[in-house]
Design an enzyme around this catalytic site. Structure first.
Site: not given
Length: 339
Positions: A167, A239, A335
């Protein structure tokens, strides 16, 4: 043609459903228009600071934006190269990612199907290195074409230049925020090859003969819809936290108390823990703080229960992080981009 709006609500441009505003909102449709916008930002014709957004699916707004927000309308996809094994395409940064995946599946191009139903746009997918079910954007990206907003010059980054990780990419580093993605060069396969080893996917497809690209796409979509809220109904950014990566020695310590703790090997010395499992063990799944809550079907997802402010979401996230830290000694990192 440039579209410039004053005192503009960003409610329709973030999936958390936060009604923050920006002083100026600009949508552009070409590289030339973005270069013009860069010039206006440099000479003060448009107010700073500036912020570029995609679909707002990885964004949490905690305040109004005092400057200029930019959004790409550069869409479409064209074939650059093709041989017997692969096809290389250039997709505009403003192309909706799932529309790109749907196009690939319809054309019989292999590689993007596991990334179905991920919200957002193609430019952001390359910046974030989105991933799901054993695949990541970096597995497809060859080049990322950008504009340097400080100089107005175009720069192309190879996949290696992008320094992709979990990520992450070079574009997420503060000193590289000046680069705005124009388009992404991606390679898809033409010979049948499916990646269905990921447990949830393989279990859902078990017993099915002659699995097609469309089968994989629809299965991924079904699994995601069973776990994740529809942003049009319940505000969220998917998420909220990344899965923490820890040394194997730390895993061994945790296993003494929680032998069932799930983990995934990353390297010889590190493993990835399940942030959702850690949060659930702390009793947060389905709980709420005011108008912000933890989604009942997936503890990794924080949701806007109706009318929540960005600060309320942050307060919930902080409470969740504190619980995980105190119980497991593991630090969770968002995130989501919090502004």
């Amino acid at each position: 043609m440039l579209k410039i709006h004053k005192d503009y609500s960003l409610l329709g441009h973030n999936t958390f459903g936060i009604d923050a505003r920006t002083a100026i909102f600009v949508e552009y449709s070409s590289e030339e228009e973005l270069r013009s916008v860069a010039g206006m930002l440099r000479d003060g014709s448009l107010p700073s600071p500036w912020l570029h957004i995609g679909g707002g699916s990885n964004l949490l707004l905690t305040r109004d934006w005092p400057g200029t927000v930019l959004h790409s309308l550069v869409t479409g996809c064209n074939t650059v190269f093709r041989d017997d094994d692969n096809v290389v395409v250039r997709a505009g940064a403003g192309m909706v990612w799932d529309e790109f995946v749907a196009m690939c599946v319809d054309k019989g191009w292999y590689g993007a199907e596991n990334l179905s139903a991920i919200p957002g746009e193609t430019g952001a997918a390359a910046v974030q290195n989105i991933g799901a079910y054993g695949m990541e954007a970096k597995d497809l990206v060859l080049e990322v074409e950008t504009l340097d907003m400080t100089s107005g010059e175009k720069r192309t980054f190879s996949a290696r230049d992008c320094r992709y990780g979990y990520r992450s990419s070079i574009f997420k580093q503060p000193e590289n925020k000046r680069y705005v993605v124009l388009s992404v060069l991606l390679r898809l396969g033409l010979r049948p090859h499916l990646n269905i080893e990921y447990r949830a996917l393989s279990e859902a497809l078990a017993g099915k003969d002659r699995i097609s690209l469309q089968d994989v796409r629809e299965t991924v979509r079904s699994i995601r819809s069973s776990k994740l809220p529809d942003p049009s109904e319940t505000g969220s950014a998917g998420s909220f936290f990344t899965n923490p990566v820890v040394p194997r020695s730390r895993l061994e310590e945790l296993q003494r108390h929680w032998p069932e703790i799930p983990y995934y090997p990353v390297s010889a010395d590190t493993v990835k823990l399940s942030a959702g499992w850690l949060i659930e063990q702390c009793g947060w799944k389905g709980r709420s703080l005011g108008r912000a809550g933890v989604y009942p079907r997936q503890a990794l997802v924080l949701v806007n229960l109706g009318g929540a402010s960005g600060s309320e979401i942050v307060a919930l996230a902080d409470a969740v992080r504190t619980s995980v830290r105190e119980r497991f000694g593991v630090e969770l990192s968002p995130e989501v981009n919090i502004l």
